[in-house]
Design a protein around this motif. Sequence first.
Motif, PDB file in Angstrom:
ATOM      1  N   SER A  25      14.289 -10.729 -38.417  1.00 47.60           N
ATOM      2  CA  SER A  25      15.302  -9.954 -39.148  1.00 47.60           C
ATOM      3  C   SER A  25      15.446 -10.477 -40.570  1.00 47.60           C
ATOM      4  CB  SER A  25      16.642 -10.022 -38.434  1.00 47.60           C
ATOM      5  OG  SER A  25      16.546  -9.482 -37.145  1.00 47.60           O
ATOM      6  N   GLN A  72      19.400  -4.275 -36.922  1.00 49.04           N
ATOM      7  CA  GLN A  72      19.601  -4.645 -35.527  1.00 49.04           C
ATOM      8  C   GLN A  72      21.072  -4.475 -35.143  1.00 49.04           C
ATOM      9  OE1 GLN A  72      18.432  -8.665 -34.969  1.00 49.04           O
ATOM     10  NE2 GLN A  72      18.312  -8.511 -32.759  1.00 49.04           N
ATOM     11  N   ASP A 123      14.470  -2.524 -36.674  1.00 50.07           N
ATOM     12  CA  ASP A 123      14.738  -3.806 -36.029  1.00 50.07           C
ATOM     13  C   ASP A 123      15.279  -3.541 -34.629  1.00 50.07           C
ATOM     14  OD1 ASP A 123      15.162  -6.446 -35.486  1.00 50.07           O
ATOM     15  OD2 ASP A 123      16.388  -6.852 -37.244  1.00 50.07           O
ATOM     16  N   GLY A 178      20.271 -12.101 -33.737  1.00 46.52           N
ATOM     17  CA  GLY A 178      20.843 -11.146 -32.784  1.00 46.52           C
ATOM     18  C   GLY A 178      20.727 -11.612 -31.342  1.00 46.52           C
TER      19      GLY A 178
HETATM   20 MG   LIG Z   1      16.799 -10.120 -35.354  1.00 51.15          MG
END
Ligand SMILES: [Mg+2]
Lengths: 499, 332
Positions: A47, A89, A170, A402
Amino acid sequence: MTPQTGQLHMEKILKVFGPVTALKNATFSTRPGTVHALCGENGAGKSTLMKILSGVYQPDGGKIVMDDREIEFKNPGQALDAGISMLYQELDLAEDLTVYENIFLGNELISRIPLVVNRREMISRTAELCRQNGFDIQPTAMIKSLTLGQCQIVELLKALMRKAKIIVMDEPTSSLTESEAQRLFKIVKDLRTQGLTIIYISHRMEEVIQLADDISVLRDGEIVATGSLADMNISTIVKHMVGRELDDFFPPRHTKIGEIYFQAIGLKSNEGVQEVSFDVRRGEIVGMAGLVGAGRTEVARTIFGLQQLTAGHMKLDNKPVKIKHPSDAIKKGIALLTEDRKRSGLCTILPCSWNMTLPNYTQINMKYFLKLSKERQLCEKFGQKVSVKWSHPNAPANSLSGGNQQKILVGRWLMANSEFMIFDEPTRGIDIGAKKEIYHLLNELAAENKAILFISSELPELFGVCDRILVMRRGRLVGDLKTQETTPEKVMHLAAVEE
Amino acid sequence: MGRLAKQLLPFFSLIFVIVLWSILDTSGNFLTFRNFQNVLMRSTPNMIIAAGMTYVIITAGIDLSVGSLLAFCGMIGSLTMLLISGGTWEQIAGGKPVELTAIAMMAGTMSSILAGGLCGLANGMLITRLKLAPFIVTLGAMSIFRGASYLMNHSKSYAVSDYEWLDMGEVTILSSFHIPSSVLLMIIVLLIAGFILKYTRFGRYTYAIGSNVQTAFHAGVNVKGVLVATYTMTGAPTGLAAMIITSRASGPQPTAGLMLELDIIAAVIIGGCSPSGGRGSILGTIVGTLLIQFLRNGLTMLKVEANVQLVVVGAIIILAVTADQIATKRES
Ligand SMILES: [Mg+2]
Ligand SMILES: Nc1ncnc2c1ncn2[C@@H]1O[C@H](COP(=O)(O)OP(=O)(O)OP(=O)(O)O)[C@@H](O)[C@H]1O
């Protein structure tokens, strides 16, 4: 702007967040008209690399070259103008605005009267775009009334409306169901034939194999492998990701199943639950399958006291229970891991440790007064259990990747040590190694005689860990099948087909 | 600006202001023990109220009514004192001196705290039960409390000149160290507030609510209860501060605490509380309050008129909020 542009090269990108080096000398290139998969464990830096590309972060070193020109984005607006769109994300829509307002946010169409936005045109263009791609979304619906899956589609519409040359996705399918995902794949392939570049981040290997032309693997902030997909297979990719081979993906199930622990009898709620009855036994993992909007999350919310029960009742250990509020549920030993970690799972600006202990103060013997050092020890212990990667238990939750944020939530409910646990999409956004660990954790919990309800949109994992699978469609329970006696096709059929 | 830098900012600003005034002040009055003592005394009521306000702002709320409530509580407390001491209505309304008994002074002080707590409770109930915005409810309450203070004695004060001990009564600690009772009270309030915020479940709940109400609710937090408690915890200390000011000024004034909410909110926000909730600490609030007080003290010493001071404090609030917004944006 010919569609054949969009040759991208990111060279020796460096990014440091305080004590954490997120990216070190990551070199990454894509070819126009291809789908380029970006794989890596949670916290590998995927990310971050893409946020640098889309202007959210500025690199601490290295350069970005697009079509032989070096470029530098100070903010996402500049990247958008250069034709780079990113689907984040963590969904990033304005909750109180409508679908079309979000799609045109910052880019409103102006009518003939200056400064007045052309609502009708924006609505009709949104509707047109939805129709072309076969999405069933009302342009005038409020974002907060949409499910996660629908929000994801709005994000995609936003990028399509911007006519981007490079679209970064993402983990786009982490909140989509099978059929929605299939539709997304079709769109991705269409976009590729139009000459766009799609950079596709996913933890689901099947998707990567199905979609990608090229692949790059990030590990600890470095690109450790890159090349054409034809030269790799799943096991080599996984090996590059985790640095070792991964076996025993699903744990062997041979725990003893005990007495009925949780019983739902004719549960009904105004928000999409219609006379749902089922039970979960001690030591049993019961899966729940269905499409988005089938009412699985709603069942969980009803059990947990988040939405009103209009008819029916519940029993725990054969005794009727009344749950009006999440605190009642927690007191009775029920846990709910929410599917929506940003809206209702985490306090993102607060420390990870606070997030982990939030519902558990009574459980960990800190009913009124906190013992900070004990709290820290506990968080370290449970953090280790779910193998979260953090710089410190007191780092704010939003400084984690995440997947690691998701692990915080799993750790929270492990700490709660509840007897009946509902996991709503617990592996959302979690890397392949950690997924395996979560399956093993579920198995261990079952072995400790807990009753587990496991909601998931990924059939393979339901089949991999569950003893029984419940199938929901339009707020009703349409199937209650023993895993060994059924097939994924049969479950899909039940979930999708109207009799 | 990093998070740490932002946390240290109030400290540095405080030091900066003190250094700046020391340089600018040519009379030599600023950098004296007496002046610092004076600033500390002046900041006691503000500190006490700001401690409660910290909780409210951490939950992403706001209480605009504290200034008016201060006046109202002062009036209530004084009236109680006079009535219990056996004053007749004519005596009281006419401002005739009544001899105050110790019991009456105690009762008066208590009733002021109680009145403050009840008014805060009412604010909290309106906000949570009727789901009204804190800004609107407390804006209304600000006007109501002010009006009520004027109505209590035809816009006049009450005569309670004997009531001195709450402000200047000396408490002896360790047999030789004398400390004014108001300062001692302030220290106690700050210690309790700081402890609750940092070391109790309740403190965590206020942060959780301010950071994400939904999450807090999902985690079983009694959101309404906690919110009502935070407004009550702002009201009751306001009642205490009201009596300190009454004691200091030898009587309550219906005009007391005009624009006080400005200083309090400014102090809390400068101290690192985020108006969007989830951040803040009592230590920050202490520093913020001292900063505002030193600022005003220095400006007064440099003979800057009060109206200009208003402009300066207002500008500083906007500056502090801007800094917070920038830091928050950076993070997300
Ligand atoms: Mg990520
Ligand atoms: N704003 C931030 N502040 C501090 N550290 C950060 C920040 N953003 C990311 N990091 C750290 O940088 C590393 C890479 O994070 P990144 O989000 O890029 O991972 P990822 O590969 O996308 O993982 P996931 O699969 O879990 O989404 C992590 O160790 C993370 O903790």
